[in-house]
Design an enzyme around this catalytic site. Structure first.
Site, PDB file in Angstrom:
ATOM      1  N   THR A  33      76.310 -30.638  11.549  1.00  0.00           N
ATOM      2  CA  THR A  33      75.824 -31.986  11.860  1.00  0.00           C
ATOM      3  C   THR A  33      74.528 -31.927  12.667  1.00  0.00           C
ATOM      4  OG1 THR A  33      77.399 -31.888  13.682  1.00  0.00           O
ATOM      5  CG2 THR A  33      78.034 -33.213  11.774  1.00  0.00           C
ATOM      6  N   ASP A  34      74.255 -30.774  13.306  1.00  0.00           N
ATOM      7  CA  ASP A  34      73.125 -30.764  14.260  1.00  0.00           C
ATOM      8  C   ASP A  34      71.772 -30.954  13.570  1.00  0.00           C
ATOM      9  OD1 ASP A  34      73.193 -28.161  13.211  1.00  0.00           O
ATOM     10  OD2 ASP A  34      72.788 -27.179  15.136  1.00  0.00           O
ATOM     11  N   LEU A 123      79.367 -16.711  17.780  1.00  0.00           N
ATOM     12  CA  LEU A 123      79.582 -17.192  19.148  1.00  0.00           C
ATOM     13  C   LEU A 123      78.263 -17.300  19.895  1.00  0.00           C
ATOM     14  CD1 LEU A 123      82.804 -15.121  19.873  1.00  0.00           C
ATOM     15  CD2 LEU A 123      82.636 -17.537  19.219  1.00  0.00           C
ATOM     16  N   SER A 125      75.513 -15.113  20.397  1.00  0.00           N
ATOM     17  CA  SER A 125      74.947 -14.081  21.273  1.00  0.00           C
ATOM     18  C   SER A 125      73.436 -14.245  21.364  1.00  0.00           C
ATOM     19  CB  SER A 125      75.299 -12.692  20.751  1.00  0.00           C
ATOM     20  OG  SER A 125      74.635 -12.409  19.532  1.00  0.00           O
ATOM     21  N   ASP A 170      73.310 -24.472  19.926  1.00  0.00           N
ATOM     22  CA  ASP A 170      73.698 -23.267  20.670  1.00  0.00           C
ATOM     23  C   ASP A 170      73.041 -23.212  22.044  1.00  0.00           C
ATOM     24  OD1 ASP A 170      74.798 -22.836  18.207  1.00  0.00           O
ATOM     25  OD2 ASP A 170      73.605 -21.055  17.722  1.00  0.00           O
ATOM     26  N   TYR A 222      73.036 -21.226   4.205  1.00  0.00           N
ATOM     27  CA  TYR A 222      72.664 -22.179   5.248  1.00  0.00           C
ATOM     28  C   TYR A 222      71.461 -23.007   4.791  1.00  0.00           C
ATOM     29  CZ  TYR A 222      71.253 -23.853   9.901  1.00  0.00           C
ATOM     30  OH  TYR A 222      70.900 -24.638  10.971  1.00  0.00           O
TER      31      TYR A 222
END
Ligand code: ADP
Ligand code: MG
Length: 378
Positions: A33-34, A123, A125, A170, A222
């Site tokens: 959604t970003d 996650l 990094s 992020d 993506y």
């Protein structure tokens, strides 16, 4: 993690000027959604990148990483431009470049980096490294830079220096995270609201399952999803899918593009509903069905899941999870499961068993505890 300060002192014969950190993140809900001007709801992990830093003598900066043994990477923080630094150090040099581009003073620096954020697991990094370097540069410059500005600088490093066309979630999560809180981010305008997520008070845990699925075609897929979303917005004549609602979807002729849009439209609604429930003091168990629906939408409409994550989600539910979904960009990465605190072992065992049956590598399971965003350690 003062080991990085010790290593710095041993190597340079003097303590660093300071030690700064920034965390990785997990997204509770709101996937893809970003870049559609929509809503996301991540939180910062206890896993962090830590950087010991001091001004460097001479005209060169040097960065070392415990995770990248070998000679330090050298560049000039005061003059580096995109294209000059390849590989992992691009995340560091890129942040120096973007910080300078934002109008702040950047001198040459000695940087010693260490991180316990798993790399390439979804996650973030990469944002942890960028944001840790960002807060370090601000600290060294004595500049009071607000977290949203630093997050934008870090994102610019990733987009324009590293060359990864990611959204801004992020870095915003890494900068704005807070213990016991979710970061509700409206990516149109980058406004942030902290939402309570006190799982221990409700005898709950949020398990993170790193499926260790081999990442396949992630960056190409993506880009393809971004293109599909742009096509959907164009078909509807809206600036971004954020501006579309369920009633608009039948107007999209192409079946695949319509499904892509349906994921974004329904996912935005699920984020808003999750925030409404949690901000209103609801029992967090109430969000279980929203997590489940998000996974189904990613699997069937957006088509970004792979067998490892689908199996992990199913097995978590079979083991008693209240809700479970893939988190992150997809094509591998992590699954989250909302579980009763006294049922975490059973859920973990169920997922391990499902993977073992298929001959897959054992997944890594750990509790996701909402933690503080970037700052200074020493
Ligand atoms: P992630 O989902 O972990 O953010 P990315 O592909 O976006 O995956 O970023 C991972 C990359 O970030 C690594 O390949 C490496 O280049 C860089 N990186 C992350 N952590 C470190 C570290 N501790 N030291 C050096 N480079 C790192
Ligand atoms: Mg990343």
């Amino acid at each position: 993690m003062s080991t990085v300060a010790d290593a710095f002192a041993t190597r340079h014969g003097a303590a660093p000027t300071g030690v700064w950190f920034a965390p990785g993140r997990v997204n509770l809900i709101g996937e893809h959604t970003d870049y559609n001007d929509g809503f996301v709801l991540p939180f910062a992990l206890p896993h962090r990148a830590v950087v010991a830093a001091a001004p460097a003598a001479g005209g060169r900066s040097r960065v070392r990483s415990v995770q990248e043994p070998g000679a330090p990477v050298e560049f000039s923080a005061a003059s580096v431009v995109p294209g000059e630094v390849p590989g992992w150090a691009a995340y560091v040099a890129g942040t120096c470049w973007a910080f300078r581009e934002a109008g702040y003073p950047v001198g040459e620096v000695e940087l010693e980096l260490d991180s316990d954020v798993p790399v390439g697991a979804g996650l973030s990094s990469s944002a942890a490294v960028e944001c840790a370097v960002g807060v370090a540069l601000a600290g060294l410059a004595g500049a009071d830079v607000d977290p949203t500005t630093l997050a934008r600088i870090a994102r610019r490093a990733e987009n324009e220096f590293v060359g990864a066309p990611t959204g801004g979630m992020d870095q915003m999560a890494s900068m704005h995270g807070r213990a016991g809180r979710l970061v509700f981010l409206d990516t149109r305008g980058d406004t942030v609201e902290l939402v309570p997520f006190d799982l221990p008070a409700h005898d709950l845990e949020l398990l993170v399952v790193d499926t260790r699925a081999p990442h396949a075609h992630a960056s190409g897929e993506y880009g393809a999803r971004r293109a599909d979303c742009e096509a959907a917005a164009a078909a509807l004549g809206v600036p971004a899918l954020r501006d579309a609602g369920p009633d608009d979807l039948p107007r999209i002729a192409d079946e695949r593009i319509r499904r892509r849009a349906r994921h974004i439209v329904t996912e935005n609604a699920r984020v808003v509903e999750t925030v409404r429930l949690l901000s209103g003091g609801a029992d967090p168990r109430a969000i279980g069905p929203l997590l489940d629906a998000s996974h189904t939408s990613m699997r069937d409409d957006f088509e970004i899941t792979v067998p490892h994550v689908d199996v992990a989600v199913e097995a978590a539910r079979d083991g008693g999870a209240t809700g479970a979904r893939m988190t992150g960009g997809g094509f591998g990465g992590c699954v989250i499961a909302l579980v009763e605190a006294d049922g975490a072992a059973a859920v973990t065992a169920s997922v391990r068993e499902a993977f073992a049956q298929r001959g897959w590598a054992e997944p890594v399971v750990f509790p996701g505890t909402p933690s503080d965003g970037a700052g200074r350690l020493a």
